[in-house]
Design an enzyme around this catalytic site. Structure first.
Site, PDB file in Angstrom:
ATOM      1  N   ASP A   6      33.222   8.462  13.432  1.00 54.49           N
ATOM      2  CA  ASP A   6      31.796   8.145  13.573  1.00 54.49           C
ATOM      3  C   ASP A   6      31.374   8.708  14.925  1.00 54.49           C
ATOM      4  O   ASP A   6      32.217   9.103  15.741  1.00 54.49           O
ATOM      5  CB  ASP A   6      31.609   6.614  13.531  1.00 54.49           C
ATOM      6  CG  ASP A   6      30.159   6.188  13.750  1.00 54.49           C
ATOM      7  OD1 ASP A   6      29.253   6.867  13.236  1.00 54.49           O
ATOM      8  OD2 ASP A   6      29.926   5.179  14.451  1.00 54.49           O
ATOM      9  N   SER A   7      30.057   8.681  15.177  1.00 57.12           N
ATOM     10  CA  SER A   7      29.578   9.107  16.493  1.00 57.12           C
ATOM     11  C   SER A   7      29.999   8.120  17.581  1.00 57.12           C
ATOM     12  O   SER A   7      29.856   8.416  18.761  1.00 57.12           O
ATOM     13  CB  SER A   7      28.054   9.196  16.479  1.00 57.12           C
ATOM     14  OG  SER A   7      27.515   7.911  16.227  1.00 57.12           O
ATOM     15  N   TYR A  38      24.229  10.650  17.154  1.00 56.76           N
ATOM     16  CA  TYR A  38      24.033  11.786  16.242  1.00 56.76           C
ATOM     17  C   TYR A  38      22.605  11.789  15.657  1.00 56.76           C
ATOM     18  O   TYR A  38      22.147  12.803  15.146  1.00 56.76           O
ATOM     19  CB  TYR A  38      25.001  11.684  15.049  1.00 56.76           C
ATOM     20  CG  TYR A  38      26.444  12.115  15.283  1.00 56.76           C
ATOM     21  CD1 TYR A  38      26.881  12.671  16.484  1.00 56.76           C
ATOM     22  CD2 TYR A  38      27.370  11.975  14.251  1.00 56.76           C
ATOM     23  CE1 TYR A  38      28.210  13.052  16.650  1.00 56.76           C
ATOM     24  CE2 TYR A  38      28.699  12.365  14.410  1.00 56.76           C
ATOM     25  CZ  TYR A  38      29.120  12.899  15.612  1.00 56.76           C
ATOM     26  OH  TYR A  38      30.427  13.282  15.757  1.00 56.76           O
ATOM     27  N   CYS A  69      29.891   7.279   8.928  1.00 59.41           N
ATOM     28  CA  CYS A  69      28.632   7.501   9.636  1.00 59.41           C
ATOM     29  C   CYS A  69      27.639   8.037   8.613  1.00 59.41           C
ATOM     30  O   CYS A  69      27.900   9.076   7.985  1.00 59.41           O
ATOM     31  CB  CYS A  69      28.868   8.535  10.742  1.00 59.41           C
ATOM     32  SG  CYS A  69      27.375   9.060  11.586  1.00 59.41           S
ATOM     33  N   GLU A 147      26.872   0.590  21.390  1.00 58.18           N
ATOM     34  CA  GLU A 147      27.756   1.380  22.267  1.00 58.18           C
ATOM     35  C   GLU A 147      27.904   0.743  23.653  1.00 58.18           C
ATOM     36  O   GLU A 147      28.903   0.956  24.330  1.00 58.18           O
ATOM     37  CB  GLU A 147      27.246   2.823  22.390  1.00 58.18           C
ATOM     38  CG  GLU A 147      27.439   3.643  21.125  1.00 58.18           C
ATOM     39  CD  GLU A 147      28.900   3.734  20.666  1.00 58.18           C
ATOM     40  OE1 GLU A 147      29.764   4.065  21.485  1.00 58.18           O
ATOM     41  OE2 GLU A 147      29.163   3.426  19.480  1.00 58.18           O
ATOM     42  N   CYS A 179      23.015   2.555   8.672  1.00 56.70           N
ATOM     43  CA  CYS A 179      23.747   3.171   9.795  1.00 56.70           C
ATOM     44  C   CYS A 179      24.916   2.249  10.081  1.00 56.70           C
ATOM     45  O   CYS A 179      24.752   1.021  10.122  1.00 56.70           O
ATOM     46  CB  CYS A 179      22.835   3.281  11.020  1.00 56.70           C
ATOM     47  SG  CYS A 179      23.719   3.666  12.563  1.00 56.70           S
ATOM     48  N   HIS A 181      26.537   1.540  12.651  1.00 54.12           N
ATOM     49  CA  HIS A 181      26.498   0.711  13.861  1.00 54.12           C
ATOM     50  C   HIS A 181      25.811  -0.637  13.584  1.00 54.12           C
ATOM     51  O   HIS A 181      26.111  -1.632  14.234  1.00 54.12           O
ATOM     52  CB  HIS A 181      25.721   1.420  14.979  1.00 54.12           C
ATOM     53  CG  HIS A 181      26.521   2.440  15.745  1.00 54.12           C
ATOM     54  ND1 HIS A 181      26.854   3.659  15.202  1.00 54.12           N
ATOM     55  CD2 HIS A 181      27.050   2.422  17.000  1.00 54.12           C
ATOM     56  CE1 HIS A 181      27.543   4.358  16.116  1.00 54.12           C
ATOM     57  NE2 HIS A 181      27.675   3.622  17.204  1.00 54.12           N
TER      58      HIS A 181
HETATM   59  N1  DGL Z   1      26.826   5.313  13.004  1.00 56.31           N
HETATM   60  C1  DGL Z   1      25.881   6.289  12.712  1.00 56.31           C
HETATM   61  C2  DGL Z   1      25.308   6.283  11.340  1.00 56.31           C
HETATM   62  O1  DGL Z   1      25.864   5.634  10.483  1.00 56.31           O
HETATM   63  C3  DGL Z   1      25.381   7.244  13.702  1.00 56.31           C
HETATM   64  C4  DGL Z   1      24.451   6.682  14.708  1.00 56.31           C
HETATM   65  C5  DGL Z   1      24.054   7.723  15.697  1.00 56.31           C
HETATM   66  O2  DGL Z   1      24.942   8.282  16.327  1.00 56.31           O
HETATM   67  O3  DGL Z   1      22.851   7.967  15.839  1.00 56.31           O
HETATM   68  O4  DGL Z   1      24.319   6.888  11.081  1.00 56.31           O
END
Ligand code: DGL
Length: 247
Positions: A6-7, A38, A69, A147, A179, A181
């Site tokens: 993931d990012s 990302y 992600c 984060e 997402c 996160h």
């Molecule tokens: N965890 C991410 C997702 O599912 C990426 C979030 C990001 O880096 O902007 O989209």
């Protein structure tokens, strides 16, 4: 060995569900936090990162990669599948279960800007939401909160409220976390929404899909050495370790 990336630390919300189903596997989790977020990056940028990380995970011995992600799935999974000979599991926006579950006829989707403009999401929405109103909002600042390891408290609540309330005021009774996160903010999101709103985390479905694909491809669902997890990050690994310790 299963590779997950993931990012940042968000993909641990997917790992958490995978490990429930495959408790005797070995895992490498890669957080690309030196390049996070990302969400606003170009598709080319994310494809380049996804290739570099996949090469690394394969060199570590992974025989399947989970793109944990939504943004990277939307931007890069088709390219990865066309260039590599191993299976890739991606994140699906859970719009279909949300559309089936709504009573108000309004569903809310929280995701990054990259996911919301991607054809993968737009196609899914087009297919499954006939007669349903879909209200979208970027979880503004959510990735940064996770984060920073700020999963609760007054500031977190204020940031989350600003993106969730517009969905509630449109009448959404189901909210999709688009997402990886965002599930780490789920307690705060649910508190703001109240018990009548169903908040959907697509991670359990992705974990079940991984198991199905591994069985279909004849990949071992247990590792010879038993369970292990290697946590890696392109930047500092402090948050990754903190969130992993909370799982
Ligand atoms: N965890 C991410 C997702 O599912 C990426 C979030 C990001 O880096 O902007 O989209």
């Amino acid at each position: 060995m299963i590779g997950i990336f993931d990012s940042g630390a968000g993909g641990l919300s997917v790992y958490r569900e995978i490990v429930k189903l495959l408790p005797h596997q070995s895992y490498v989790y890669f957080s690309d936090n030196a390049h996070c977020p990302y969400g606003e990056k170009s598709q080319e940028y994310i494809i380049d990162r996804a290739r570099a990380i996949t090469d690394h995970l394969i060199a570590e011995g992974c025989s399947v990669v989970v793109v944990a992600c939504n943004t990277a799935t939307a931007a890069a999974i088709a390219t990865l599948r066309s260039e590599y000979d191993i299976p890739f599991i991606g994140m699906e926006p859970a719009v279909k279960p949300a559309a089936l579950g709504t009573k108000s006829g309004v569903i809310g989707v929280l995701a990054t800007a990259g996911t919301l403009r991607a054809s993968k999401y737009l196609d899914t929405k087009e297919r499954f939401t006939d007669g349903i109103k879909v209200v979208e909002h970027v979880g503004q600042g959510f990735v940064e909160l996770v984060e920073a390891g700020e999963l609760e408290g007054k500031h977190t609540e204020e940031v989350v409220r600003a993106s969730v309330e517009p969905l509630l005021s449109e009448g959404a009774d189901v909210i999709v976390l688009g997402c990886t996160h965002y599930p780490f903010l789920r307690p705060v999101i649910q508190e703001i929404c109240g018990p009548a709103v169903n908040v959907i985390d697509p991670a359990p479905a992705a974990a079940r899909h991984l198991v199905d694909v591994m069985k279909e491809k004849g990949l071992p669902t247990e590792s010879e050495g038993g369970f292990s997890i290697q946590l890696e990050a392109s930047g500092s690994d402090a948050t990754l370790r903190k969130i992993h310790s909370l799982l």
